[in-house]
Structures are given as C-alpha cells and as structure tokens.
Scaffold this motif. Structure first.
Motif, PDB file in Angstrom:
ATOM      1  N   ARG A   1       0.818  -1.215   0.000  1.00 37.46           N
ATOM      2  CA  ARG A   1       0.000   0.000   0.000  1.00 37.46           C
ATOM      3  C   ARG A   1       0.853   1.267   0.000  1.00 37.46           C
ATOM      4  O   ARG A   1       0.568   2.218  -0.734  1.00 37.46           O
ATOM      5  CB  ARG A   1      -0.965   0.007   1.195  1.00 37.46           C
ATOM      6  N   ARG A   2       1.892   1.336   0.830  1.00 33.67           N
ATOM      7  CA  ARG A   2       2.689   2.560   0.880  1.00 33.67           C
ATOM      8  C   ARG A   2       3.385   2.820  -0.449  1.00 33.67           C
ATOM      9  O   ARG A   2       3.407   3.955  -0.939  1.00 33.67           O
ATOM     10  CB  ARG A   2       3.712   2.490   2.011  1.00 33.67           C
ATOM     11  N   HIS A   3       3.955   1.776  -1.025  1.00 25.27           N
ATOM     12  CA  HIS A   3       4.621   1.951  -2.318  1.00 25.27           C
ATOM     13  C   HIS A   3       3.645   2.452  -3.370  1.00 25.27           C
ATOM     14  O   HIS A   3       3.950   3.375  -4.136  1.00 25.27           O
ATOM     15  CB  HIS A   3       5.237   0.628  -2.753  1.00 25.27           C
ATOM     16  N   LEU A   4       2.454   1.871  -3.401  1.00 24.68           N
ATOM     17  CA  LEU A   4       1.456   2.273  -4.386  1.00 24.68           C
ATOM     18  C   LEU A   4       0.996   3.711  -4.160  1.00 24.68           C
ATOM     19  O   LEU A   4       0.802   4.467  -5.118  1.00 24.68           O
ATOM     20  CB  LEU A   4       0.263   1.321  -4.341  1.00 24.68           C
ATOM     21  N   THR A   5       0.835   4.109  -2.889  1.00 25.98           N
ATOM     22  CA  THR A   5       0.414   5.482  -2.595  1.00 25.98           C
ATOM     23  C   THR A   5       1.530   6.465  -2.921  1.00 25.98           C
ATOM     24  O   THR A   5       1.278   7.563  -3.429  1.00 25.98           O
ATOM     25  CB  THR A   5      -0.009   5.615  -1.119  1.00 25.98           C
ATOM     26  N   ASP A   6       2.774   6.089  -2.613  1.00 26.22           N
ATOM     27  CA  ASP A   6       3.932   6.904  -3.007  1.00 26.22           C
ATOM     28  C   ASP A   6       3.881   7.190  -4.514  1.00 26.22           C
ATOM     29  O   ASP A   6       4.041   8.326  -4.963  1.00 26.22           O
ATOM     30  CB  ASP A   6       5.231   6.158  -2.691  1.00 26.22           C
TER      31      ASP A   6
ATOM     32  N   ALA B   1       1.297   6.790  -6.677  1.00 30.17           N
ATOM     33  CA  ALA B   1       0.092   7.473  -7.148  1.00 30.17           C
ATOM     34  C   ALA B   1       0.105   8.963  -6.814  1.00 30.17           C
ATOM     35  O   ALA B   1      -0.347   9.782  -7.613  1.00 30.17           O
ATOM     36  CB  ALA B   1      -1.150   6.807  -6.557  1.00 30.17           C
ATOM     37  N   TYR B   2       0.632   9.346  -5.635  1.00 26.01           N
ATOM     38  CA  TYR B   2       0.678  10.772  -5.289  1.00 26.01           C
ATOM     39  C   TYR B   2       1.586  11.524  -6.252  1.00 26.01           C
ATOM     40  O   TYR B   2       1.271  12.628  -6.701  1.00 26.01           O
ATOM     41  CB  TYR B   2       1.153  10.974  -3.854  1.00 26.01           C
ATOM     42  N   ARG B   3       2.722  10.959  -6.579  1.00 24.52           N
ATOM     43  CA  ARG B   3       3.641  11.631  -7.494  1.00 24.52           C
ATOM     44  C   ARG B   3       3.075  11.695  -8.914  1.00 24.52           C
ATOM     45  O   ARG B   3       3.358  12.637  -9.653  1.00 24.52           O
ATOM     46  CB  ARG B   3       5.001  10.928  -7.471  1.00 24.52           C
ATOM     47  N   LEU B   4       2.285  10.711  -9.279  1.00 21.47           N
ATOM     48  CA  LEU B   4       1.679  10.731 -10.608  1.00 21.47           C
ATOM     49  C   LEU B   4       0.482  11.674 -10.683  1.00 21.47           C
ATOM     50  O   LEU B   4       0.246  12.289 -11.725  1.00 21.47           O
ATOM     51  CB  LEU B   4       1.239   9.311 -11.006  1.00 21.47           C
ATOM     52  N   LEU B   5      -0.271  11.809  -9.588  1.00 19.46           N
ATOM     53  CA  LEU B   5      -1.529  12.555  -9.619  1.00 19.46           C
ATOM     54  C   LEU B   5      -1.472  13.907  -8.927  1.00 19.46           C
ATOM     55  O   LEU B   5      -2.314  14.769  -9.180  1.00 19.46           O
ATOM     56  CB  LEU B   5      -2.646  11.704  -9.015  1.00 19.46           C
ATOM     57  N   GLY B   6      -0.525  14.101  -7.997  1.00 19.75           N
ATOM     58  CA  GLY B   6      -0.416  15.387  -7.306  1.00 19.75           C
ATOM     59  C   GLY B   6      -1.542  15.640  -6.330  1.00 19.75           C
ATOM     60  O   GLY B   6      -1.777  16.784  -5.938  1.00 19.75           O
ATOM     61  N   SER B   7      -2.231  14.584  -5.907  1.00 20.93           N
ATOM     62  CA  SER B   7      -3.365  14.728  -4.996  1.00 20.93           C
ATOM     63  C   SER B   7      -3.404  13.538  -4.061  1.00 20.93           C
ATOM     64  O   SER B   7      -3.386  12.383  -4.522  1.00 20.93           O
ATOM     65  CB  SER B   7      -4.678  14.815  -5.789  1.00 20.93           C
ATOM     66  N   VAL B   8      -3.458  13.805  -2.746  1.00 23.25           N
ATOM     67  CA  VAL B   8      -3.561  12.722  -1.769  1.00 23.25           C
ATOM     68  C   VAL B   8      -4.873  11.968  -1.972  1.00 23.25           C
ATOM     69  O   VAL B   8      -4.902  10.737  -1.987  1.00 23.25           O
ATOM     70  CB  VAL B   8      -3.477  13.279  -0.336  1.00 23.25           C
TER      71      VAL B   8
ATOM     72  N   GLU C   1      -6.846  11.740  -4.634  1.00 22.60           N
ATOM     73  CA  GLU C   1      -6.872  10.965  -5.877  1.00 22.60           C
ATOM     74  C   GLU C   1      -5.937   9.772  -5.795  1.00 22.60           C
ATOM     75  O   GLU C   1      -6.229   8.698  -6.344  1.00 22.60           O
ATOM     76  CB  GLU C   1      -6.503  11.858  -7.063  1.00 22.60           C
ATOM     77  N   ALA C   2      -4.811   9.932  -5.105  1.00 19.27           N
ATOM     78  CA  ALA C   2      -3.874   8.818  -4.936  1.00 19.27           C
ATOM     79  C   ALA C   2      -4.523   7.702  -4.134  1.00 19.27           C
ATOM     80  O   ALA C   2      -4.418   6.515  -4.486  1.00 19.27           O
ATOM     81  CB  ALA C   2      -2.597   9.292  -4.254  1.00 19.27           C
ATOM     82  N   GLU C   3      -5.184   8.067  -3.047  1.00 18.52           N
ATOM     83  CA  GLU C   3      -5.843   7.055  -2.227  1.00 18.52           C
ATOM     84  C   GLU C   3      -6.951   6.359  -3.009  1.00 18.52           C
ATOM     85  O   GLU C   3      -7.139   5.146  -2.890  1.00 18.52           O
ATOM     86  CB  GLU C   3      -6.385   7.700  -0.951  1.00 18.52           C
ATOM     87  N   ASP C   4      -7.683   7.116  -3.834  1.00 22.68           N
ATOM     88  CA  ASP C   4      -8.722   6.518  -4.672  1.00 22.68           C
ATOM     89  C   ASP C   4      -8.112   5.520  -5.669  1.00 22.68           C
ATOM     90  O   ASP C   4      -8.670   4.437  -5.904  1.00 22.68           O
ATOM     91  CB  ASP C   4      -9.490   7.594  -5.436  1.00 22.68           C
ATOM     92  N   ALA C   5      -6.982   5.892  -6.251  1.00 25.66           N
ATOM     93  CA  ALA C   5      -6.328   5.017  -7.226  1.00 25.66           C
ATOM     94  C   ALA C   5      -5.858   3.727  -6.564  1.00 25.66           C
ATOM     95  O   ALA C   5      -5.975   2.639  -7.144  1.00 25.66           O
ATOM     96  CB  ALA C   5      -5.145   5.742  -7.875  1.00 25.66           C
ATOM     97  N   VAL C   6      -5.325   3.848  -5.362  1.00 24.74           N
ATOM     98  CA  VAL C   6      -4.856   2.656  -4.647  1.00 24.74           C
ATOM     99  C   VAL C   6      -6.037   1.771  -4.255  1.00 24.74           C
ATOM    100  O   VAL C   6      -5.978   0.540  -4.379  1.00 24.74           O
ATOM    101  CB  VAL C   6      -4.030   3.058  -3.412  1.00 24.74           C
ATOM    102  N   GLN C   7      -7.134   2.389  -3.803  1.00 21.64           N
ATOM    103  CA  GLN C   7      -8.324   1.609  -3.457  1.00 21.64           C
ATOM    104  C   GLN C   7      -8.850   0.866  -4.688  1.00 21.64           C
ATOM    105  O   GLN C   7      -9.257  -0.295  -4.589  1.00 21.64           O
ATOM    106  CB  GLN C   7      -9.420   2.529  -2.911  1.00 21.64           C
ATOM    107  N   GLU C   8      -8.849   1.544  -5.843  1.00 27.15           N
ATOM    108  CA  GLU C   8      -9.308   0.903  -7.074  1.00 27.15           C
ATOM    109  C   GLU C   8      -8.396  -0.264  -7.449  1.00 27.15           C
ATOM    110  O   GLU C   8      -8.854  -1.311  -7.916  1.00 27.15           O
ATOM    111  CB  GLU C   8      -9.348   1.934  -8.207  1.00 27.15           C
ATOM    112  N   THR C   9      -7.091  -0.085  -7.240  1.00 30.12           N
ATOM    113  CA  THR C   9      -6.129  -1.153  -7.542  1.00 30.12           C
ATOM    114  C   THR C   9      -6.405  -2.385  -6.699  1.00 30.12           C
ATOM    115  O   THR C   9      -6.458  -3.520  -7.210  1.00 30.12           O
ATOM    116  CB  THR C   9      -4.693  -0.657  -7.303  1.00 30.12           C
ATOM    117  N   TYR C  10      -6.613  -2.193  -5.405  1.00 31.78           N
ATOM    118  CA  TYR C  10      -6.902  -3.333  -4.532  1.00 31.78           C
ATOM    119  C   TYR C  10      -8.267  -3.937  -4.843  1.00 31.78           C
ATOM    120  O   TYR C  10      -8.458  -5.154  -4.747  1.00 31.78           O
ATOM    121  CB  TYR C  10      -6.821  -2.906  -3.066  1.00 31.78           C
TER     122      TYR C  10
END
Length: 311
Positions: free
Chosen positions: A18-23, A25-32, A34-43
């Motif tokens: 999870r931390r790696h994925l959030t790391d 996603a935040y750098r790709l999206l610039g939004s905490v 949106e990053a959390e949403d992307a990680v939730q969608e991945t899981y």
C-alpha cells in the motif's frame, strides 16, 4: 533522486504494497485524495479476481504496480480535461510532515497520509508543478524510471508501450525539468528565510518583504473557485508584497505558522483554528522566487483538525 521501488521480481504480501502504491500514485496525480482513490481501485481489482486467478499471479507486487500505473494514467487523462475547466490556477495538493499532521481519515479509518507517502525531493512543490506540465505518458515514464528506478522494460509492460518509447518519453520529461530550471532539493537556509518572511508579513513591513523576494518572483494562488484567490499569477516583488499586506489587512485575525510543506519549510495561515492557506516556497540566492498558495478547501483536509474532510 530515487524513491525505493518494490522490485518486480520479488514476492510480497499485497497489503504491504500500500505505501509503495500510494507513493507512486501521489507523485503521478499530485493529490492525496486521488492517490488514495487510485490505490483503493487497484486493490478492488485485485480482490475482484477469483482465488484461482490471484493464485496464478506469479508476482502480486508487479501486478499491483502495473494496475495502479494504468489507473493513474486513466485519471491523468481525465484530470487534464477537468483542469482545463478549473477556476484559476491548479496547484498540487500540499502534504504535511508526519510530525505536523493534524488529522485525517480514509476508507480504512483514521490515517496519516505522511505515513503512506515518503517525503523526499520528488514531492517538492516546484518539482510537482513541473510534473503537471508533462503529458500523462511523459509523467508516468519519468516518475517510474527517474524516481522509482524501474527499468524501461518494466515500464513498457506497465504503460503498454515499447521500452524505446518509454525512454524517449522520460528524455522529453527531463528536458521540461531543465527548461524550468528545477532542481528539487532542500536549501540549507530556507527555514531561516521563511521565518524572516513570516515575521515581515506579520509586521506588515513591505520593505522587508520586498527585500526577501527576488525582483521577478511569482505568487500563484489556488482557490478552485470555492474561496477568494487571485486567478492569475502575481509577478514582481513589489506587487507580491502589496498583495500580502492587503491580505493581512483584510484578515487581521490570521495566524501564521511555520510548517513543513511537501518536505520543505513553508507557511500555514489559520483563521479561527482552521487552516485557510498552505504556502510552499522556492528559493534562489537566498531570496524567495516562487510562492504557491493553496486555498482550495478541498485540498486542505490534511491540515484541518477533526478529519480529512476539507470543510
């Protein structure tokens, strides 16, 4: 530069990714958020697989990273369209330091995004702003290779392109960084300079503010159309100082706090205990060259007491 990546050929418990994925996603999206949403969608996609299909995945970490990358690519494409309709300037969501986190909540319960996102030079606001100017494909290739140290062969698998194309995209992204003269790093004297800036602002000392600003300094504010903010950049030391004094006069109850913003010293403005602005700074030759003032309440949830609600 380099945030450690999860090796594509190493097994691992998916919850530990999870931390790696959030790391990432935040750098790709610039939004905490949106990053959390992307990680939730991945899981969600992982657990939507049948047990047999999950068991057939040789490397779950690689599978998750690939899916997260593709989810982010889709979000970046739609985000560009949304930001064309955005009111005023769009600035990445500011991230607090772990020790200065006030409150937050995700679908999993209370959470500190600073515990999920590694603070290093690749989350410096100046760096993230340049990433925003890249195409989605450039941003993905550059972040995966130059920040997370994936090979172009691995990136090709994740992004659905050839290794040569991914290499060209990363090269193009580096040209953008050089053109912006952005070298994300911590400036040794930045904390003292920001303290002086804060004191000059509080004292309404326009001469001191002008002296701390580079002559061609720029201030960009992001209100998102939800709160008052200048819609275009304020340019020049004198104009920025005048604008800051106007704010100080208009909001005399404003409290300024020196805080870490995206890994470097910045300022937080509070009114009645609520954070109303988070400002990140860029310096050169012991002067402030750029200020990014985030006022959009939807981007300030991490800085509010009582939860990540942005209210």
């Amino acid at each position: 530069m380099g945030t450690s990546s999860t090796a594509l050929d190493s097994p691992g418990d998916v919850t530990g990714e999870r931390r790696h994925l959030t790391d990432l996603a935040y750098r790709l999206l610039g939004s905490v958020a949106e990053a959390e949403d992307a990680v939730q969608e991945t899981y969600a996609r992982w657990y939507a697989l049948s047990p047999g299909r999950r068991g057939a995945v040789v490397n779950p970490a690689a599978w998750l990273t690939t899916v997260a990358t593709r989810v982010c690519l889709d979000q970046l494409g739609s985000a560009r369209a949304r930001r064309e309709r955005y009111v005023g300037e769009w600035i990445p969501e500011p991230l607090p330091d772990r020790t200065e986190w006030i409150g937050g909540r995700t679908a999993d319960g209370p959470s500190d995004p600073a515990d999920r996102i590694t603070l290093d030079e690749s989350v410096n606001m100046a760096f993230l702003v340049v990433l925003e100017a890249m195409t989605p494909a450039e941003r993905v290739a550059f972040v995966l290779h130059d920040v997370f140290r994936y090979s172009f062969a691995d990136i090709a698998t994740m992004a659905g392109r050839t290794p040569a194309a991914c290499r060209q995209l990363a090269t193009s992204a580096r040209r953008r960084l050089r053109a912006a003269r952005t070298a994300p790093s911590r400036t040794p004297g930045q904390a003292a300079l920001i303290r002086d800036f804060k004191e000059a602002w509080e004292a309404k000392d326009i001469d001191a503010l002008v002296a701390l600003l580079a002559p061609d300094a720029t201030l960009v504010a992001d209100g998102g159309g939800l709160v008052g903010a200048v819609l275009r950049p304020v340019e020049g030391a004198a104009r920025i100082a005048e604008y800051l004094l106007f704010i100080a006069t208009k909001a005399p109850a404003l409290t300024l706090l020196q805080r870490t913003v995206n890994g470097t010293p910045g300022l937080v403005a509070q009114n009645g205990g609520r954070t109303v602005t988070v400002a990140a700074f860029d310096l050169s030759d012991d002067r402030v060259t750029r200020i990014w003032a985030v006022r959009n309440p939807e981007k300030l949830g991490a800085w509010q007491p009582g939860g990540h609600d942005g209210a």
